[in-house]
Design an enzyme around this catalytic site. Structure first.
Site, PDB file in Angstrom:
ATOM      1  N   HIS A 219    -120.545  30.555  20.525  1.00 36.52           N
ATOM      2  CA  HIS A 219    -121.081  29.203  20.373  1.00 36.52           C
ATOM      3  C   HIS A 219    -121.686  28.648  21.660  1.00 36.52           C
ATOM      4  CE1 HIS A 219    -119.151  29.294  16.495  1.00 36.52           C
ATOM      5  NE2 HIS A 219    -119.564  28.082  16.219  1.00 36.52           N
ATOM      6  N   SER A 223    -126.161  32.084  18.209  1.00 40.01           N
ATOM      7  CA  SER A 223    -126.315  33.388  17.574  1.00 40.01           C
ATOM      8  C   SER A 223    -127.620  34.052  17.989  1.00 40.01           C
ATOM      9  CB  SER A 223    -126.286  33.246  16.056  1.00 40.01           C
ATOM     10  OG  SER A 223    -125.050  32.737  15.610  1.00 40.01           O
ATOM     11  N   LYS A 247    -124.716  32.061   2.046  1.00 39.76           N
ATOM     12  CA  LYS A 247    -125.116  33.456   2.242  1.00 39.76           C
ATOM     13  C   LYS A 247    -123.904  34.328   2.539  1.00 39.76           C
ATOM     14  CE  LYS A 247    -128.963  35.950   4.309  1.00 39.76           C
ATOM     15  NZ  LYS A 247    -130.165  35.811   5.158  1.00 39.76           N
ATOM     16  N   ASP A 248    -123.007  33.832   3.402  1.00 38.63           N
ATOM     17  CA  ASP A 248    -121.783  34.583   3.693  1.00 38.63           C
ATOM     18  C   ASP A 248    -120.890  34.671   2.455  1.00 38.63           C
ATOM     19  OD1 ASP A 248    -122.423  35.113   6.317  1.00 38.63           O
ATOM     20  OD2 ASP A 248    -121.467  33.294   7.087  1.00 38.63           O
ATOM     21  N   GLU A 291    -106.701  59.154  10.256  1.00 40.63           N
ATOM     22  CA  GLU A 291    -107.449  58.373   9.271  1.00 40.63           C
ATOM     23  C   GLU A 291    -108.945  58.495   9.553  1.00 40.63           C
ATOM     24  OE1 GLU A 291    -106.119  57.541   6.577  1.00 40.63           O
ATOM     25  OE2 GLU A 291    -105.282  55.531   6.655  1.00 40.63           O
TER      26      GLU A 291
END
Length: 431
Positions: A219, A223, A247-248, A291
């Site tokens: 922040h 972005s 959108k998220d 894994e």
């Protein structure tokens, strides 16, 4: 980042006014993920993976806390309590499958998040700290996932712990004492299981703390975006809410469909069947494999088969395995290109898509394959290119390539290069 056009939080409800004055938590949320946080208007779905990573971290913490209520970190009963959770605890099977597959989905979205950052050079100034904290989060994830893999105390759990902790024994002079200190003895047993359980429970909360620092660091400069051009005007941004929350939300819906499809229909597809066999120190599995999200680093570890000078092959493999992640810390200074986005870097784009990505795919495949030919040779070639890409190719390409012309602004990249787009206003032609 402080934008002069960002909306101010002005509560109208008396209760919210009191809370904002005494404990401004709603203001913090509003400025962090609400209309008070403007973000570039051209963010693609590649920018969804950060939110998805945060969601799956929450899934892991919630399901992990529930599982810890029924698990006993004792080598005599650990496997039995795992089966007890699956068979006798109400919804225990759902919690365990959600936790196991949640780890895989957590790594999937984080890997995609990292590769998005690599392609769009999200590590460049002024966002170096965001990237560095992200690498720290990834290292903590690796440690947490490894210790979690040990807890079911199946065959792969035991032998995976023995192999991975045995790597520390390759360190000259101090390696063996460190290995014994980690295990609490000479082999994985009660002491190791207790330590790993404690750390596996603790580290997700440490990760959550570093994630808060990661978001805080984000922040400050704001972005990044697909063009790599910084925000210049109000028309370059949109409020995070409702545009990007929607959108998220859509991306989260798709992720949940895939996640619950795995949990309900393919819960063991990403696991290893030998881990449903109780740990037996006297029976070594034919093929010890970690894994899937460790496979590329496991392939790098096994790529070193010959001693070099006074460095044994095992030590070289350990150094290379850790170095393959630590090299990411230096990317902000290795890549000197003034252009961020790979869309405007033609030479970088070729090496990324036709060099780095195939090398990583090969490492993923070879890490899960037996330590035999042709997998060992392919691992060696892919490992060599991996380090060559970051330490040699990337610095040279950033110096010699000729980038494509950048748009003037984010608005121009989205709407076109006419006067209205460039100025971000309803301009009328001059008479």
């Amino acid at each position: 980042m402080s934008f002069p056009w960002a909306k101010e939080y002005t509560p109208s409800n008396p209760v919210m006014q009191f809370l904002d004055e005494k404990l401004p938590l709603p203001r913090l949320v509003y400025n962090a993920v609400g209309a008070g946080y403007p973000v570039p208007r051209n963010l693609s779905y590649f920018w969804n993976f950060g939110v998805l990573a945060g969601f799956f971290l929450v899934v892991q913490i919630v399901t992990g806390v529930v599982l810890a209520m029924h698990y006993a970190a004792n080598a005599q009963v650990a496997f039995a309590t795992t089966e007890h959770i699956m068979r006798d605890v109400n919804w225990g099977w759902l919690m365990r499958y959600a936790h196991a597959n949640g780890a895989s989905f957590f790594f999937i979205v984080v890997y995609l998040h990292i590769f998005r950052g690599l392609f769009y050079s999200s590590y460049k100034a002024p966002r170096e700290m965001i990237w560095l904290l992200g690498v720290v989060i990834f290292l903590l994830m690796m440690a947490t996932a490894f210790m979690g893999y040990v807890l079911p105390w199946g065959q792969m759990s035991f032998w995976g712990a023995k192999v991975i902790t045995g790597l520390f024994g390759a360190i000259p002079l101090v390696g063996e004492p460190i290995q014994i200190w980690l295990l609490g003895g000479f082999a994985p047993d009660n002491a190791a299981l207790n330590r790993f359980f404690s750390l596996h429970f603790l580290l997700p909360f440490v990760i959550a703390g570093v994630v808060i620092l990661h978001i805080w660091a984000l922040h400050i400069p704001g972005s990044s975006n697909p063009t790599g051009v910084e925000v210049k005007q109000e028309s370059d941004t949109l409020p995070f809410h409702p545009y990007y929350t929607a959108k998220d939300g859509f991306g989260l819906g798709i992720a949940l469909i895939l996640f619950f499809s795995m949990v309900f229909f393919l819960p063991n597809a990403l696991g290893h069947p030998d881990n449903y066999i109780e740990a037996n120190p006297l029976s070594t599995p034919a093929h010890i494999v970690p894994e899937w999200y460790f496979w590329p680093f496991y392939a790098i570890l096994r790529a070193f088969t010959v001693d070099f000078l006074f460095f044994p092959a095992k030590l070289l493999g350990v150094i290379a395995m850790f170095g393959s992640i630590l090299v990411w810390f230096f990317l902000p200074w290795l890549d000197k290109s003034p252009v961020r986005s790979g869309h405007y870097r033609p030479l970088f784009r070729k090496f990324f898509w036709f060099g780095l990505i195939p090398a990583m795919v090969i490492l993923f495949i070879c890490g899960g394959a037996p330590a035999e030919e042709p997998y060992v040779m392919l691992s060696q070639l892919a490992t060599a290119y991996y380090f060559l890409h970051f330490l040699v190719i990337l610095p040279i390409v950033s110096q010699i390539e000729k980038p494509a012309p950048l748009p003037y602004s984010i608005t121009e990249a989205v709407l076109g290069s006419d006067k209205k787009a460039v100025l971000g206003e309803n301009a009328t032609p001059a008479v």
